[in-house]
Design a protein around this motif. Structure first.
Motif, PDB file in Angstrom:
ATOM      1  N   ARG A 205       8.057  -3.300  -7.335  1.00 33.54           N
ATOM      2  CA  ARG A 205       7.160  -2.647  -6.399  1.00 33.54           C
ATOM      3  C   ARG A 205       8.086  -1.808  -5.579  1.00 33.54           C
ATOM      4  O   ARG A 205       9.130  -1.648  -5.493  1.00 33.54           O
ATOM      5  CB  ARG A 205       6.633  -3.593  -5.527  1.00 33.54           C
ATOM      6  CG  ARG A 205       5.784  -4.639  -6.449  1.00 33.54           C
ATOM      7  CD  ARG A 205       5.068  -5.824  -5.458  1.00 33.54           C
ATOM      8  NE  ARG A 205       4.389  -6.753  -6.604  1.00 33.54           N
ATOM      9  CZ  ARG A 205       3.724  -7.902  -6.209  1.00 33.54           C
ATOM     10  NH1 ARG A 205       3.847  -8.199  -5.046  1.00 33.54           N
ATOM     11  NH2 ARG A 205       3.185  -8.718  -7.210  1.00 33.54           N
ATOM     12  N   ILE A 206       7.343  -0.807  -5.330  1.00 33.51           N
ATOM     13  CA  ILE A 206       8.054   0.380  -4.563  1.00 33.51           C
ATOM     14  C   ILE A 206       7.677   0.545  -2.995  1.00 33.51           C
ATOM     15  O   ILE A 206       6.445   0.159  -2.523  1.00 33.51           O
ATOM     16  CB  ILE A 206       7.212   1.822  -5.091  1.00 33.51           C
ATOM     17  CG1 ILE A 206       7.429   1.970  -6.782  1.00 33.51           C
ATOM     18  CG2 ILE A 206       7.961   3.155  -4.487  1.00 33.51           C
ATOM     19  CD1 ILE A 206       8.794   1.756  -7.163  1.00 33.51           C
ATOM     20  N   CYS A 207       8.662   0.711  -2.144  1.00 35.24           N
ATOM     21  CA  CYS A 207       8.324   0.870  -0.871  1.00 35.24           C
ATOM     22  C   CYS A 207       9.161   2.048  -0.149  1.00 35.24           C
ATOM     23  O   CYS A 207       9.991   2.472  -0.952  1.00 35.24           O
ATOM     24  CB  CYS A 207       8.675  -0.290   0.151  1.00 35.24           C
ATOM     25  SG  CYS A 207      10.597  -0.567   0.184  1.00 35.24           S
ATOM     26  N   GLY A 208       8.572   2.505   0.888  1.00 36.36           N
ATOM     27  CA  GLY A 208       9.391   3.566   1.537  1.00 36.36           C
ATOM     28  C   GLY A 208       9.242   5.039   0.978  1.00 36.36           C
ATOM     29  O   GLY A 208      10.096   6.153   1.423  1.00 36.36           O
ATOM     30  N   ALA A 209       8.208   5.307  -0.146  1.00 38.02           N
ATOM     31  CA  ALA A 209       8.420   6.700  -0.711  1.00 38.02           C
ATOM     32  C   ALA A 209       7.820   7.812   0.267  1.00 38.02           C
ATOM     33  O   ALA A 209       6.565   7.495   0.986  1.00 38.02           O
ATOM     34  CB  ALA A 209       7.549   6.480  -1.913  1.00 38.02           C
TER      35      ALA A 209
ATOM     36  N   ILE B  67       0.300   1.285 -12.238  1.00 38.55           N
ATOM     37  CA  ILE B  67       1.104   0.024 -12.719  1.00 38.55           C
ATOM     38  C   ILE B  67       2.118  -0.140 -11.726  1.00 38.55           C
ATOM     39  O   ILE B  67       2.621  -1.108 -11.531  1.00 38.55           O
ATOM     40  CB  ILE B  67       1.974   0.358 -14.000  1.00 38.55           C
ATOM     41  CG1 ILE B  67       2.641   1.926 -13.971  1.00 38.55           C
ATOM     42  CG2 ILE B  67       1.164   0.422 -15.253  1.00 38.55           C
ATOM     43  CD1 ILE B  67       3.839   2.003 -15.056  1.00 38.55           C
ATOM     44  N   PHE B  68       2.587   0.741 -10.547  1.00 37.52           N
ATOM     45  CA  PHE B  68       3.236   0.328  -9.634  1.00 37.52           C
ATOM     46  C   PHE B  68       2.684   0.089  -8.079  1.00 37.52           C
ATOM     47  O   PHE B  68       1.939   1.107  -7.737  1.00 37.52           O
ATOM     48  CB  PHE B  68       4.421   1.352  -9.374  1.00 37.52           C
ATOM     49  CG  PHE B  68       5.345   1.665 -10.363  1.00 37.52           C
ATOM     50  CD1 PHE B  68       6.613   0.621 -10.468  1.00 37.52           C
ATOM     51  CD2 PHE B  68       5.527   2.560 -11.421  1.00 37.52           C
ATOM     52  CE1 PHE B  68       7.384   0.710 -11.517  1.00 37.52           C
ATOM     53  CE2 PHE B  68       6.220   2.771 -12.400  1.00 37.52           C
ATOM     54  CZ  PHE B  68       7.371   1.905 -12.341  1.00 37.52           C
ATOM     55  N   ARG B  69       2.725  -1.015  -7.493  1.00 35.04           N
ATOM     56  CA  ARG B  69       2.116  -1.044  -6.304  1.00 35.04           C
ATOM     57  C   ARG B  69       3.104  -0.245  -5.185  1.00 35.04           C
ATOM     58  O   ARG B  69       4.395  -0.732  -5.207  1.00 35.04           O
ATOM     59  CB  ARG B  69       1.952  -2.631  -5.867  1.00 35.04           C
ATOM     60  CG  ARG B  69       0.718  -3.255  -6.776  1.00 35.04           C
ATOM     61  CD  ARG B  69       0.624  -4.574  -6.517  1.00 35.04           C
ATOM     62  NE  ARG B  69       0.215  -4.876  -5.375  1.00 35.04           N
ATOM     63  CZ  ARG B  69       0.066  -6.265  -4.710  1.00 35.04           C
ATOM     64  NH1 ARG B  69       0.401  -7.092  -5.475  1.00 35.04           N
ATOM     65  NH2 ARG B  69      -0.294  -6.400  -3.633  1.00 35.04           N
ATOM     66  N   ILE B  70       2.487   0.307  -4.359  1.00 33.00           N
ATOM     67  CA  ILE B  70       3.474   1.423  -3.597  1.00 33.00           C
ATOM     68  C   ILE B  70       3.122   0.697  -2.061  1.00 33.00           C
ATOM     69  O   ILE B  70       1.839   0.621  -1.562  1.00 33.00           O
ATOM     70  CB  ILE B  70       2.969   2.562  -3.579  1.00 33.00           C
ATOM     71  CG1 ILE B  70       3.416   2.992  -5.019  1.00 33.00           C
ATOM     72  CG2 ILE B  70       4.101   3.357  -2.700  1.00 33.00           C
ATOM     73  CD1 ILE B  70       3.256   4.549  -5.466  1.00 33.00           C
ATOM     74  N   PHE B  71       4.398   0.314  -1.432  1.00 32.81           N
ATOM     75  CA  PHE B  71       3.810  -0.138  -0.049  1.00 32.81           C
ATOM     76  C   PHE B  71       4.626   0.655   0.999  1.00 32.81           C
ATOM     77  O   PHE B  71       5.820   1.491   0.831  1.00 32.81           O
ATOM     78  CB  PHE B  71       4.665  -1.334  -0.003  1.00 32.81           C
ATOM     79  CG  PHE B  71       3.897  -2.505  -0.704  1.00 32.81           C
ATOM     80  CD1 PHE B  71       2.714  -3.323  -0.153  1.00 32.81           C
ATOM     81  CD2 PHE B  71       4.334  -2.669  -1.928  1.00 32.81           C
ATOM     82  CE1 PHE B  71       2.108  -4.219  -0.950  1.00 32.81           C
ATOM     83  CE2 PHE B  71       3.520  -3.651  -3.023  1.00 32.81           C
ATOM     84  CZ  PHE B  71       2.404  -4.463  -2.264  1.00 32.81           C
ATOM     85  N   PRO B  72       4.198   0.737   2.243  1.00 37.49           N
ATOM     86  CA  PRO B  72       4.933   1.691   3.115  1.00 37.49           C
ATOM     87  C   PRO B  72       6.380   1.191   3.567  1.00 37.49           C
ATOM     88  O   PRO B  72       7.314   2.337   3.904  1.00 37.49           O
ATOM     89  CB  PRO B  72       3.829   1.853   4.504  1.00 37.49           C
ATOM     90  CG  PRO B  72       3.143   0.397   4.490  1.00 37.49           C
ATOM     91  CD  PRO B  72       3.131   0.185   2.819  1.00 37.49           C
ATOM     92  N   ASP B  73       6.661   0.005   3.645  1.00 41.59           N
ATOM     93  CA  ASP B  73       7.918  -0.491   4.021  1.00 41.59           C
ATOM     94  C   ASP B  73       8.293  -1.630   3.210  1.00 41.59           C
ATOM     95  O   ASP B  73       7.729  -2.073   2.618  1.00 41.59           O
ATOM     96  CB  ASP B  73       7.886  -0.548   5.444  1.00 41.59           C
ATOM     97  CG  ASP B  73       6.882  -1.564   5.915  1.00 41.59           C
ATOM     98  OD1 ASP B  73       6.615  -2.625   5.470  1.00 41.59           O
ATOM     99  OD2 ASP B  73       6.480  -1.071   7.118  1.00 41.59           O
ATOM    100  N   ARG B  74       9.581  -2.090   3.488  1.00 44.04           N
ATOM    101  CA  ARG B  74      10.250  -3.273   2.918  1.00 44.04           C
ATOM    102  C   ARG B  74       9.377  -4.383   3.009  1.00 44.04           C
ATOM    103  O   ARG B  74       9.091  -5.294   2.292  1.00 44.04           O
ATOM    104  CB  ARG B  74      11.328  -3.432   3.361  1.00 44.04           C
ATOM    105  CG  ARG B  74      12.607  -2.587   2.526  1.00 44.04           C
ATOM    106  CD  ARG B  74      14.019  -2.939   3.147  1.00 44.04           C
ATOM    107  NE  ARG B  74      15.004  -2.030   2.572  1.00 44.04           N
ATOM    108  CZ  ARG B  74      16.308  -2.421   2.158  1.00 44.04           C
ATOM    109  NH1 ARG B  74      16.855  -3.338   2.590  1.00 44.04           N
ATOM    110  NH2 ARG B  74      17.028  -1.402   1.778  1.00 44.04           N
ATOM    111  N   GLU B  75       9.067  -4.576   4.494  1.00 43.54           N
ATOM    112  CA  GLU B  75       8.611  -5.751   4.872  1.00 43.54           C
ATOM    113  C   GLU B  75       7.168  -6.107   4.020  1.00 43.54           C
ATOM    114  O   GLU B  75       7.154  -7.153   3.821  1.00 43.54           O
ATOM    115  CB  GLU B  75       8.318  -5.741   6.529  1.00 43.54           C
ATOM    116  CG  GLU B  75       9.602  -5.654   7.215  1.00 43.54           C
ATOM    117  CD  GLU B  75      10.341  -4.637   7.110  1.00 43.54           C
ATOM    118  OE1 GLU B  75      10.059  -3.416   6.897  1.00 43.54           O
ATOM    119  OE2 GLU B  75      11.702  -4.863   7.106  1.00 43.54           O
ATOM    120  N   SER B  76       6.290  -5.089   4.274  1.00 41.34           N
ATOM    121  CA  SER B  76       5.164  -5.068   3.519  1.00 41.34           C
ATOM    122  C   SER B  76       5.320  -5.590   1.995  1.00 41.34           C
ATOM    123  O   SER B  76       4.428  -6.285   1.642  1.00 41.34           O
ATOM    124  CB  SER B  76       4.292  -4.058   3.725  1.00 41.34           C
ATOM    125  OG  SER B  76       4.850  -2.827   3.518  1.00 41.34           O
TER     126      SER B  76
END
Lengths: 134, 507
Positions: free
Chosen positions: A96-100, A116-125
């Motif tokens: 999973r991707i974060c912080g992009a 295919i990639f779930r993208i999150f705003p930050d590490r915590e989420s």
């Protein structure tokens, strides 16, 4: 100094351990956060792919890739992430991707990698999303 | 007191003769120089009575004496003679020092000559075995060894072994051990070797071992066993180390030459590969009754992972751009296979989404596990002027409408090679909705200016917009974009393949 004779899992168990100038790992229970420290361009993508492969070989199948320090990802960089994803999916894992940044998120959207990639705003989420999966 | 036998090495008979005769004439006495064995070396003048003998020393050692017969002025003359002998001694001491200096200089000259000759001989050598044999011969001559051995890299990772003299085979283990040392050493016996970490065996004589080292890498080692039980000297170790250092440099150079040859061979192969890839690309300009197509594909290296398609059909045209992730040879190999498949399938499958569905399965099966994927956009023009566009993760084609506005057709599917069961769709634009369509790879939008900014889709759209008002020919549109890109890059080296394809529908 990192002892090359020791397994990557041993090194990661120490908490935060720098693997190279390109990647830093941090273990959170069964999830490993991989922070990428530089742009994933034609020159660095192969190295990133190898490092991710090494982490996965060590038994980690749940990864959060933190791209907050990355301003640019090209197709080879996406290839490194796709390769990691394909390695962990058969074992029930995920990448999973974060912080992009917006420009990096655009690359994921234009290539439809958001499928295919779930993208999150930050590490915590991103970490929380793995906890909810259990 | 001790004395040396025979005339001293500095003895100069002509000079001594002249001195003795001068003294005899001045004193009117018999003056003689007596050797260390009491034998007269030189005698001059005449005189009676028991002579006085004045010792003549060089460096504190009696080497001769001066005899002078007695006379009226004997005591005064003795003083004078002592002074004269003193002067002579100073002269002899200086001459003796000079002899030592000459000996030392001669020794160093021999060393220098040996090294120079060795350096000269190895300069033209291109064979590691010949180099090792030459080093063995020179080291044997310089060190007077009973036997010697060299292990060395003989190319392609193989190890070579050269030796000379009886018992050299026993030196092999020691030499291999020496190839791991950073500097040379003299081992006086097995105890010394064990203390130094060597666990094998070697002849019971003193052994000298030096690594063949260059730029912090070892290319082998030289070991030599002494001819007798005398120790090798520090001078021997220094000389062997100098020979080994020169040999190390020569072995390093041979490795570089091998690498350069290999690079040259690969470069030639890449040249051929680049020619082949260029020959299977469509022509840069294709003109049919209904279409004008202008394309360009510039690989970042010799060969690239980009390509474009121009396949005229009975009822229209199939065109498109594809980009394999990454670039270079691996991407080019996949791209060439992919391009052939698209062309072959175009005979039996008319809809672009269907073409992508089939090729996606092929790409997944072949290279999916490697993380490689292909982004591709296909344009299928029909007889009524409409076009079906299928986009698999590729940058969106830019469409110039008949009114001069610019629209983009974004991808709806993942690139090929990621998910085997991915679905693809065709987006249909009627003839009234498009006149020129520009497709491109990310090498254009990700081109970088000297200040680090990227060309981007915004600049490409702007560049295309400059051509849009009075919709020009495909070649002109392509060249306008490339000129703008070149101006933007201002000579920056490209790191990615770059492809641009412009299709203009004439009717």
């Amino acid at each position: 100094m990192v002892d090359p004779e020791r397994g990557i899992m041993d090194r990661m168990s120490e908490g935060k351990q720098k693997e190279s100038g390109l990647i830093t790992t941090e273990k959170h229970d069964e999830v490993t956060v991989v922070a990428v420290g530089a742009d994933l361009d034609a020159h660095r993508s192969q190295k990133a792919k190898d490092l991710l492969g090494e982490i996965i070989k060590g038994g980690t199948v749940r990864l959060v890739v933190d791209l907050s320090s990355v301003a640019f990802v090209d197709s080879a960089g996406l290839g490194a992430l796709v390769s990691a994803l394909k390695s962990v999916r058969p074992s029930g894992g995920d990448v999973r991707i974060c912080g992009a940044r917006p420009e990096v998120t655009t690359v994921f959207e234009l290539t439809r990698m958001t499928k295919i990639f779930r993208i999150f705003p930050d590490r915590e989420s991103a970490l929380a999303s793995f906890r909810t999966d259990r | 007191m001790t004395s040396t036998g025979g005339p001293p090495p500095w003895f100069d008979r002509g000079g001594m003769q002249a001195w003795t005769e001068g003294m005899a004439k001045a004193l009117r006495r018999r003056v003689a120089i007596i050797g260390p064995d009491d034998a007269p070396l030189i005698s001059a003048g005449t005189g009676q009575g028991e002579p006085v003998r004045i010792p003549f020393q060089v460096n504190g050692v009696n080497v001769a004496s001066v005899e002078i017969t007695p006379g009226e002025l004997a005591s005064g003359l003795e003083i004078l003679t002592h002074q004269a002998v003193g002067t002579l001694q100073s002269f002899a001491d200086a001459r003796n020092s000079m002899t030592d200096l000459v000996k030392t200089t001669a020794h160093q000259w021999r060393e220098l000559s040996l090294l120079y000759r060795f350096s000269d001989l190895i300069a033209g050598l291109q064979d590691p075995d010949a180099l090792a044999n030459l080093l063995m011969g020179r080291a044997n001559r310089a060190l007077h060894c009973q036997c010697g051995a060299i292990v060395y890299r003989s190319g392609e990772g193989e190890s070579g072994f050269a030796w000379t003299g009886d018992g050299a085979a026993q030196l092999r283990g020691l030499t291999e051990w020496g190839a791991r040392l950073e500097s040379g050493m003299i081992l006086t016996g097995i105890e010394g070797a064990v203390e130094s970490g060597f666990e094998g065996s070697f002849p019971g004589r003193p052994v000298l071992v030096v690594p063949l080292r260059c730029r912090d890498r070892n290319f082998g080692a030289l070991a030599a066993a002494s001819e007798n039980r005398d120790m090798f000297t520090a001078e021997d170790l220094k000389l062997a180390s100098l020979l080994a250092r020169q040999a190390g440099l020569a072995f390093a150079n041979l490795e570089l030459i091998d690498q350069a040859r290999e690079h040259e061979r690969l470069r030639r192969e890449l040249e051929v590969a680049a020619e082949i890839q260029a020959s299977i690309m469509p022509p840069q300009v294709t003109e049919t009754e209904r279409f004008e197509v202008a394309g360009t594909c510039l690989p970042a290296q010799w060969v690239g992972g980009d390509t474009f398609f121009v396949l005229p059909q009975d009822d229209g045209l199939l065109a498109g751009v594809a980009d394999v992730s990454g670039h270079g040879l691996s991407s080019a190999l996949l791209m060439n296979a992919f391009a052939s498949e698209i062309e072959a399938l175009s005979f039996t499958h008319t809809y672009p989404a269907e073409l992508l569905r089939i090729t996606n399965r092929l790409v997944c099966a072949r290279v999916g596990a490697m993380g490689l994927f292909v982004t591709v956009v296909l344009l299928r023009y029909w007889s009524d002027g409409s076009v079906s566009i299928a986009n698999a993760g590729h940058p969106p084609p830019m469409v110039i409408t008949p009114t001069g506005s610019i629209e983009m057709v974004t991808a709806s599917s993942l690139p090929l090679g990621i998910l085997e069961d991915e679905s693809f769709e065709d987006v249909r634009l009627e003839a009234s909705q498009q006149e020129v369509i520009a497709t491109y790879s990310d090498g254009i939008t990700e081109a970088v200016a000297p200040d680090g900014t990227m060309f981007g889709m915004g600049r490409l759209r702007q560049s295309l917009g400059a051509a849009a008002p009075d919709v020009r020919g495909a070649v002109e549109v392509r060249d306008l974009i490339l000129e703008d890109l070149s101006e933007f890059e201002a000579g920056q080296t490209r790191s990615d393949d770059l492809t641009l394809l412009v299709v203009r529908r004439k009717q």
